[in-house]
Design a protein around this motif. Structure first.
Motif, mmCIF file in Angstrom:
data_model
loop_
_atom_site.group_PDB
_atom_site.id
_atom_site.type_symbol
_atom_site.label_atom_id
_atom_site.label_comp_id
_atom_site.label_asym_id
_atom_site.label_seq_id
_atom_site.Cartn_x
_atom_site.Cartn_y
_atom_site.Cartn_z
ATOM 1 N N TYR A 79 -4.067 -1.829 3.032
ATOM 2 C CA TYR A 79 -4.273 -3.178 3.565
ATOM 3 C C TYR A 79 -3.847 -4.232 2.551
ATOM 4 C CZ TYR A 79 -6.835 -7.455 4.660
ATOM 5 O OH TYR A 79 -7.171 -8.762 4.894
ATOM 6 N N VAL A 80 -4.140 -3.976 1.282
ATOM 7 C CA VAL A 80 -3.780 -4.921 0.228
ATOM 8 C C VAL A 80 -2.267 -5.090 0.163
ATOM 9 C CG1 VAL A 80 -3.840 -5.364 -2.248
ATOM 10 C CG2 VAL A 80 -5.850 -4.393 -1.103
ATOM 11 N N ARG A 83 -0.933 -6.896 3.254
ATOM 12 C CA ARG A 83 -1.247 -8.327 3.207
ATOM 13 C C ARG A 83 -0.277 -9.051 2.291
ATOM 14 N NH1 ARG A 83 -7.091 -9.739 1.084
ATOM 15 N NH2 ARG A 83 -6.085 -8.989 -0.830
ATOM 16 N N LYS A 84 0.117 -8.421 1.190
ATOM 17 C CA LYS A 84 1.077 -9.036 0.283
ATOM 18 C C LYS A 84 2.453 -9.166 0.924
ATOM 19 C CE LYS A 84 -1.005 -7.451 -4.074
ATOM 20 N NZ LYS A 84 -0.810 -6.584 -5.270
ATOM 21 N N THR A 86 3.027 -9.617 4.298
ATOM 22 C CA THR A 86 2.842 -10.050 5.684
ATOM 23 C C THR A 86 4.097 -10.686 6.269
ATOM 24 O OG1 THR A 86 0.477 -10.409 5.310
ATOM 25 C CG2 THR A 86 1.462 -11.498 7.204
ATOM 26 N N GLN A 254 -9.786 0.937 4.522
ATOM 27 C CA GLN A 254 -10.215 0.046 3.453
ATOM 28 C C GLN A 254 -11.662 0.314 3.060
ATOM 29 O OE1 GLN A 254 -8.417 -1.893 1.768
ATOM 30 N NE2 GLN A 254 -9.732 -3.399 0.773
#
Length: 538
Positions: A79-80, A83-84, A86, A254
């Protein structure tokens, strides 16, 4: 009669399932690409006289095969990292499928006389999304860098939602009806918002229920049925089942750090096995569709099919290359914020992403789901050509990209995964974790009543092992600490378990702070979980 036919069909699918696992196992034994070997095996099987084609059931793919594969990929995704990335993933997962839909639709409309514009756009939506199964399966085997796998994985997880929604809109126009829940814009909005809301709600609920139960067997069982339930629920309310499953899986992935070690170990084993079985089954099914596809082409001009096949396949590949290169460099030229916040990609990395556009079983399922007739009772315009062109794109991209990617990676000298960087980050985190474990041990020992010297002796051993564990992380970068065994007494086990909890908390904090990647975290947590499993005898 119906029951007998159903039994024969079920037996055939069971035979395909068994054969796919056996062939995939043989491919792994000889280090051959399993996806490509299975597709070729299916194609060759279809050429054997007397072997009838096993027609792919769309519901089997969309409601049985796709949800658990999306779930498994979502659990493994970071997820991290997503997200970076996106912006980049959004351009690939939303922008590219829509552009491909229109480009392929226009080309197909002008090369296949039988296709109406709506039917041609339906074909464009069908072949628009690279397949989650194909991208992750082939990408893992090739050892692509994590940055590339993050983009390909994020794209393949979400682009099905875009393409399938566009498919619903185009198909509704082709068969002579409008979408039952509003305009195309509203359809897209409802799919995205509905899928996201259901994914967030069900994902959070599942995390709560599994934590409340505290039973690793039941927790894994809930995880097995969850993707099917979530997908079906989202589709029933006209949301995107794909988005719902992916969002829920990302939440569970997560928050897996809060689960027990037994649940994590069991989930990992279960999902890796299920993923292997379903991926093998899907790729063999692709190849076995050849007789069914060819049987529907009687009386259709071979020349028209050849020209249309070449044009559509070239459009699918060409649009992706142009789009990926434009979106990799044009936004950077126009936005200083992007230049400051995002590392500039190399041309070799961009080309790998552009070339890794394998289509898969979801496209075939969507093609076979096209109805034979329209609402007026007339034959669906150009359906045999639509199915055939989909088959050409799927097999063509799988074989072309799958066979050439290893060579291209070698020629372009694309570095593999960030193993050394991961090892350095892990060693740094291990030093902090070892210090946290030592502090926890000192804290516990300060509260001990010195009735005997057994706990102190155990603490001395543990301190020695803790120091050695910290040093080994630097001296033997990337290697595990399997040499640490369980202690001879209950005191040793109790103290070591407390230290492991401290290490785990530190690694999670390092991940949350962005100093180590989720993949590194999963690797070290597995080592800690395995050690905890050896210590816990309950």
């Amino acid at each position: 009669m119906d029951r007998r036919v159903s039994s024969v069909g079920g037996a055939s699918l069971l035979a395909v399932l068994v054969a796919s696992v056996v062939l995939a196992g043989i491919a792994r034994r000889y280090d051959v690409s399993g996806p490509l070997a299975l597709v070729v095996a299916g194609l060759l099987a279809g050429l054997i006289p007397g072997v009838d084609g096993i027609e792919l059931e769309p519901d089997l793919v969309l409601f049985v095969i796709l949800p658990p594969l999306l779930w498994s990929a979502g659990l493994e995704s970071s997820y991290v990292a997503m997200r970076k990335n996106t912006r980049r993933i959004g351009l690939l997962a939303v922008g590219l499928p829509l552009v491909t839909t229109f480009a392929v639709g226009i080309v197909a409309y002008h090369t296949v006389p039988e296709l109406t514009l709506a039917a041609a756009l339906t074909l464009g939506a069908i072949v628009a999304p690279p397949d989650a199964v194909s991208a992750t399966a082939i990408g893992r085997r090739l050892g692509l860098p994590r940055q590339i796998m993050t983009l390909l994985g994020g794209e393949s997880l979400l682009n099905d939602a875009t393409a399938l929604t566009a498919y619903k809109v185009a198909l509704a126009a082709a068969i002579g009806t409008a979408s039952s829940w509003g305009t195309p814009v509203f359809t897209f909005a409802l799919a995205a918002v509905g899928g996201t809301v259901i994914g967030l709600a069900t994902g959070s609920l599942i995390v709560y229920v599994r934590t409340w139960l505290g039973d690793s067997l039941v927790e894994s069982a809930i995880g097995l049925v969850a993707p099917f339930f979530i997908y079906l629920l989202a589709e029933e309310v006209h949301g995107s089942g794909v988005i719902a499953v992916v969002v829920a899986a990302l939440i569970l992935g997560q928050r897996s750090t809060k689960a027990s070690y037994a649940t994590r170990l069991q989930d990992t084993a279960v999902w890796k096995t299920l993923q292997f079985v379903l991926e093998s089954f899907a790729f063999l099914l692709i190849g076995l569709q050849l007789p069914t596809v060819v049987a529907e082409l009687k009386g259709i001009s071979a020349q028209v099919l050849a020209i249309a096949s070449a044009a559509v396949l070239a459009t699918v590949i060409g649009v992706r290359i142009v789009w990926v290169f434009l979106m990799a460099y044009v936004p950077r030229k126009l936005s200083r914020r992007i230049r400051e916040n995002e590392e500039a990609p190399t041309k070799s990395q961009v080309f790998i992403v552009a070339w890794a556009g394998m289509r898969g079983v979801v496209s075939l399922a969507a093609a076979f789901a096209v109805p034979v007739t329209t609402l007026s009772g007339e034959e669906f315009p150009g359906r045999p050509q639509l199915v055939f062109l989909t088959f050409v794109v799927v097999v063509g991209t799988l074989l072309l990209h799958g066979l050439t990617l290893p060579w291209i990676i070698k020629v372009l000298d694309v570095p593999g995964d960030d193993a050394h960087q991961d090892a350095l980050a892990e060693a740094a985190a291990q030093t902090k974790a070892a210090q946290a474990a030592a502090d926890r041990l000192d804290e516990i020992m300060a509260k001990q009543r010195p009735d005997t010297d057994v706990p102190e002796r155990a603490a001395t051993i543990l301190r020695h092992w803790n120091d050695r564990r910290s040093n080994a992380a630097w001296e033997q970068l990337g290697r595990s600490d399997d040499e640490i065994g369980e202690g001879p007494a209950a005191a040793f086990r109790r103290l070591r378990l407390e230290m492991l909890r401290a290490e785990r908390e530190t690694f999670i904090a390092e991940r949350d702070a962005g100093r180590i990647d989720d993949e590194v975290l999963r690797s070290v947590l597995r080592g800690l979980d395995l050690e905890e499993a050896t210590l816990d005898r309950d």
